[in-house]
Design a protein around this motif. Structure first.
Motif, PDB file in Angstrom:
ATOM      1  N   VAL A 148      52.277 -12.403  28.747  1.00  0.00           N
ATOM      2  CA  VAL A 148      53.169 -13.439  28.208  1.00  0.00           C
ATOM      3  C   VAL A 148      54.577 -13.316  28.779  1.00  0.00           C
ATOM      4  CG1 VAL A 148      54.266 -14.332  26.132  1.00  0.00           C
ATOM      5  CG2 VAL A 148      51.844 -13.702  26.085  1.00  0.00           C
ATOM      6  N   SER A 190      53.803 -14.157  35.798  1.00  0.00           N
ATOM      7  CA  SER A 190      53.335 -14.994  34.687  1.00  0.00           C
ATOM      8  C   SER A 190      54.461 -15.320  33.716  1.00  0.00           C
ATOM      9  CB  SER A 190      52.181 -14.304  33.951  1.00  0.00           C
ATOM     10  OG  SER A 190      52.578 -13.041  33.439  1.00  0.00           O
ATOM     11  N   HIS A 245      55.586 -19.062  32.463  1.00  0.00           N
ATOM     12  CA  HIS A 245      55.659 -19.475  31.058  1.00  0.00           C
ATOM     13  C   HIS A 245      57.056 -19.993  30.706  1.00  0.00           C
ATOM     14  CE1 HIS A 245      52.227 -16.363  30.492  1.00  0.00           C
ATOM     15  NE2 HIS A 245      51.789 -17.519  30.951  1.00  0.00           N
ATOM     16  N   ILE A 259      56.809 -21.955  27.398  1.00  0.00           N
ATOM     17  CA  ILE A 259      55.865 -21.172  26.589  1.00  0.00           C
ATOM     18  C   ILE A 259      56.541 -19.871  26.168  1.00  0.00           C
ATOM     19  CG2 ILE A 259      53.645 -19.981  26.602  1.00  0.00           C
ATOM     20  CD1 ILE A 259      52.752 -22.030  28.756  1.00  0.00           C
ATOM     21  N   TYR A 289      52.373 -15.835  22.763  1.00  0.00           N
ATOM     22  CA  TYR A 289      50.937 -15.951  23.022  1.00  0.00           C
ATOM     23  C   TYR A 289      50.325 -17.119  22.262  1.00  0.00           C
ATOM     24  CZ  TYR A 289      45.988 -14.953  23.357  1.00  0.00           C
ATOM     25  OH  TYR A 289      44.637 -15.076  23.580  1.00  0.00           O
ATOM     26  N   LEU A 332      50.838 -20.076  24.327  1.00  0.00           N
ATOM     27  CA  LEU A 332      50.055 -19.987  25.563  1.00  0.00           C
ATOM     28  C   LEU A 332      48.577 -20.266  25.303  1.00  0.00           C
ATOM     29  CD1 LEU A 332      49.679 -19.225  28.556  1.00  0.00           C
ATOM     30  CD2 LEU A 332      49.587 -16.820  27.838  1.00  0.00           C
ATOM     31  N   HIS A 379      47.689 -23.909  25.470  1.00  0.00           N
ATOM     32  CA  HIS A 379      48.282 -24.675  26.575  1.00  0.00           C
ATOM     33  C   HIS A 379      47.267 -24.884  27.699  1.00  0.00           C
ATOM     34  CE1 HIS A 379      51.139 -25.897  29.699  1.00  0.00           C
ATOM     35  NE2 HIS A 379      52.041 -26.061  28.731  1.00  0.00           N
ATOM     36  N   SER A 419      47.107 -19.425  34.285  1.00  0.00           N
ATOM     37  CA  SER A 419      48.038 -18.333  34.036  1.00  0.00           C
ATOM     38  C   SER A 419      47.326 -16.981  34.086  1.00  0.00           C
ATOM     39  CB  SER A 419      48.711 -18.524  32.678  1.00  0.00           C
ATOM     40  OG  SER A 419      49.487 -17.398  32.340  1.00  0.00           O
TER      41      SER A 419
END
Length: 387
Positions: free
Chosen positions: A149, A262, A266, A271, A274, A277, A280, A286
């Motif tokens: 994340v 990543s 995000h 984002i 989590y 995410l 999404h 991702s």
């Protein structure tokens, strides 16, 4: 402090070469690593983004001669690329005095610029070490979701909260757009570059379509390709090339595209955690990019990475052509189910894979079919690290 696995590689390189270049994105931890390595050694640290430190090198030959017995760290070398011509003479002079190794530790954030300059003048005198963001083996499997994340930049990963981490990455993006990228691409508006970066984020793990991007941005395809080349050279973006084999099938020949970290992906998409995410549309892309970058961080030198896809639908997310000629075929699944598609079975026959794995979000390794194992990301990385 998180122990970086790349440290041993840097120290070994310093023991065999007069100069070693650590290449990695801004804020990946190069300076922290360098200062940790020189602790306890006679050393001099120069930050070439500092006017004061650049002024010290007005007569670089004289300056370096005063520190012949010290390890000299030159940070952000792209700010003074002309220094490479001087380093060549200094290194050769030192060799004649028996000072053959461990003279300079060079830190750079722009691969093409650094490699071009050093390649022209320091051939045979410099070793290169790629420094990636934090990976799963460095932070521990228990922290895998947080690493996914937040991304692998230490300041982001180690932030006190998800909000602090998110804002750290937003500041990172703004710094690149407003200060760093204009150094290499002057007269190009930050707003347009940000829109391109956003479009690339939405295309994570997809095939590159420069013409479509150009149309959406109302600019030429040549300009789009220039910007993408720049993002690649700044180590922010990856083009994964297709695997070519003479198998009598129509193969996809367009590269796949990934934002390498990543956490940056995000942040570009808004984002923050989590929960956001998991719902999404970019979730699969991702995870795929996260797995690929973690694998790349520990690959043996000389490994050639590709993806494989035919027009009929046979596909492998990551094909690794190893230095010993083994072919590793890696399928990537974001869930707890590690069932590959029919196209994967066809593809591993096409490429004549010697090792076949499906990386999934679970922790166990178990056989799926003859010659194909489900495996965790950390488990696969440990296999690839084995000598």
């Amino acid at each position: 402090m998180i122990t970086r696995k790349v440290r041993k590689d840097v120290e070994k390189a310093l023991d065999r070469q007069p100069a070693v270049a650590i290449i990695g994105t801004r804020q990946v931890g190069k300076t922290t690593l360098a200062l940790d390595i020189v602790e306890g050694r006679a050393s001099v640290y120069l930050d070439l983004e500092s006017y004061e430190d650049r002024d010290r090198l007005q007569d670089p030959i004289l300056f370096f001669s005063q520190y012949e017995d010290s390890l000299i760290v030159l940070d952000e070398i792209h700010r003074m690329p002309e220094i490479f011509q001087t380093l060549r003479g200094v290194i050769d002079k030192g060799r004649r005095k028996g000072k053959r190794t461990g003279r300079f530790l060079i830190l750079g954030s722009a691969s093409l610029d650094l490699l071009k300059q050093s390649g022209e003048s320091l051939a045979g005198r410099i070793g290169y070490i790629d420094m990636h963001p934090l990976n799963v083996l460095e932070v521990g499997v228990d922290n895998q979701v947080s690493l996914w994340v937040r991304g692998g930049f230490p300041d982001s990963f180690l932030s006190a909260s998800e909000q602090d981490s998110f804002l750290t990455r937003k500041d990172f993006i703004r710094t690149y757009l407003e200060r760093d990228i204009p150094q290499f691409a002057p007269r190009h508006p930050a707003e347009m570059l940000e829109r391109l970066w956003m479009m690339l984020a939405h295309s994570q793990g997809g095939l590159l379509n420069a013409s479509k991007l150009a149309t959406n941005l109302s600019i030429g395809t040549k300009t789009v390709n220039f910007y993408i080349d720049l993002l690649v050279d700044l180590l922010l973006f990856r083009r994964l090339q297709p695997y070519h084999a003479n198998i009598g099938k129509r193969l996809v020949k367009t590269p796949k595209i990934y934002i390498r970290d990543s956490g940056l992906l995000h942040a570009l998409l808004g984002i923050r955690d989590y929960k956001a995410l998991s719902g999404h549309p970019v979730l699969g892309g991702s995870w795929e990019g996260f797995v690929i970058e973690n694998i790349f961080s520990i690959l043996p030198q000389g490994t050639k990475p590709y993806f494989y896809r035919t027009s009929a639908g046979a596909e492998i997310d990551l094909v690794l052509e190893m230095p010993n000629s083994e072919i590793w075929a890696i399928e990537i699944k974001s869930g707890l189910t590690a069932k590959p598609s029919k196209g994967y079975y066809i593809a591993i026959e096409d490429v004549k894979a010697t090792h076949s794995y499906v990386v999934y979000a679970g922790a166990e390794q178990y056989p799926i079919a003859e010659g194909i194992d489900a495996i965790s990301l950390a488990g696969l990385m440990l296999l690839l690290e084995e000598p």
